[in-house]
Design a protein around this motif. Structure first.
Motif, PDB file in Angstrom:
ATOM      1  N   ASP A  19     -63.775 -17.116  67.231  1.00 34.69           N
ATOM      2  CA  ASP A  19     -64.647 -17.968  66.422  1.00 34.69           C
ATOM      3  C   ASP A  19     -64.930 -17.386  65.043  1.00 34.69           C
ATOM      4  O   ASP A  19     -65.222 -18.118  64.106  1.00 34.69           O
ATOM      5  CB  ASP A  19     -65.982 -18.215  67.139  1.00 34.69           C
ATOM      6  N   ASP A  20     -64.827 -16.056  64.926  1.00 33.68           N
ATOM      7  CA  ASP A  20     -65.117 -15.419  63.638  1.00 33.68           C
ATOM      8  C   ASP A  20     -63.873 -15.239  62.772  1.00 33.68           C
ATOM      9  O   ASP A  20     -63.900 -14.539  61.774  1.00 33.68           O
ATOM     10  CB  ASP A  20     -65.826 -14.087  63.841  1.00 33.68           C
ATOM     11  N   GLY A  21     -62.753 -15.867  63.159  1.00 30.82           N
ATOM     12  CA  GLY A  21     -61.528 -15.788  62.369  1.00 30.82           C
ATOM     13  C   GLY A  21     -60.636 -14.615  62.721  1.00 30.82           C
ATOM     14  O   GLY A  21     -59.602 -14.414  62.096  1.00 30.82           O
ATOM     15  N   GLY A  22     -61.016 -13.857  63.735  1.00 28.72           N
ATOM     16  CA  GLY A  22     -60.203 -12.730  64.172  1.00 28.72           C
ATOM     17  C   GLY A  22     -59.156 -13.147  65.185  1.00 28.72           C
ATOM     18  O   GLY A  22     -59.024 -14.322  65.534  1.00 28.72           O
ATOM     19  N   VAL A  23     -58.421 -12.162  65.659  1.00 31.40           N
ATOM     20  CA  VAL A  23     -57.390 -12.379  66.669  1.00 31.40           C
ATOM     21  C   VAL A  23     -57.511 -11.258  67.693  1.00 31.40           C
ATOM     22  O   VAL A  23     -57.620 -10.082  67.315  1.00 31.40           O
ATOM     23  CB  VAL A  23     -55.978 -12.375  66.045  1.00 31.40           C
ATOM     24  N   VAL A  24     -57.514 -11.617  68.977  1.00 27.84           N
ATOM     25  CA  VAL A  24     -57.618 -10.631  70.045  1.00 27.84           C
ATOM     26  C   VAL A  24     -56.475 -10.805  71.040  1.00 27.84           C
ATOM     27  O   VAL A  24     -55.838 -11.859  71.106  1.00 27.84           O
ATOM     28  CB  VAL A  24     -58.963 -10.718  70.804  1.00 27.84           C
ATOM     29  N   VAL A  25     -56.253  -9.765  71.829  1.00 29.18           N
ATOM     30  CA  VAL A  25     -55.263  -9.807  72.903  1.00 29.18           C
ATOM     31  C   VAL A  25     -55.891 -10.552  74.076  1.00 29.18           C
ATOM     32  O   VAL A  25     -56.906 -10.121  74.627  1.00 29.18           O
ATOM     33  CB  VAL A  25     -54.838  -8.378  73.328  1.00 29.18           C
TER      34      VAL A  25
END
Length: 98
Positions: free
Chosen positions: A36-42
């Protein structure tokens, strides 16, 4: 005034943070997801895939850079995916130590 973390608290957080840098010519063996904050996670890791077997990548780690480009406004989720399809790909991940 802006509230900033003290040097002591920053060092303490770094001691419990895992940094991972890897370069791969093979399929990565990870599924990524935008946040939601524009990041990317595994989101998930393929057992015995390159990311897990060679680099110890874990679910929940945050993608910090792809091929030297920082993830954020200038490099959104779709941009990360496009860069990850190229070979070789270099990923920098950050996550909490287990």
């Amino acid at each position: 005034t802006e509230d900033r973390a003290s040097p002591k608290s920053v060092l303490a957080s770094l001691e419990t943070t895992r940094f991972c840098h890897f370069v791969s010519d093979a399929p990565l063996g990870v599924v990524l997801e935008g946040t939601d904050d524009g990041g990317v996670v595994v989101k998930s890791v393929t057992p015995d895939g390159a990311a897990e077997a060679r680099f110890g990548v874990k679910v929940g780690e945050r993608v910090w850079r792809v091929n030297g480009r920082a993830v954020g406004e200038a490099l959104n989720f779709q941009g990360v995916i496009e860069l990850c399809r190229r070979r070789p790909v270099a990923l920098d991940l950050v996550g909490a130590e287990a």
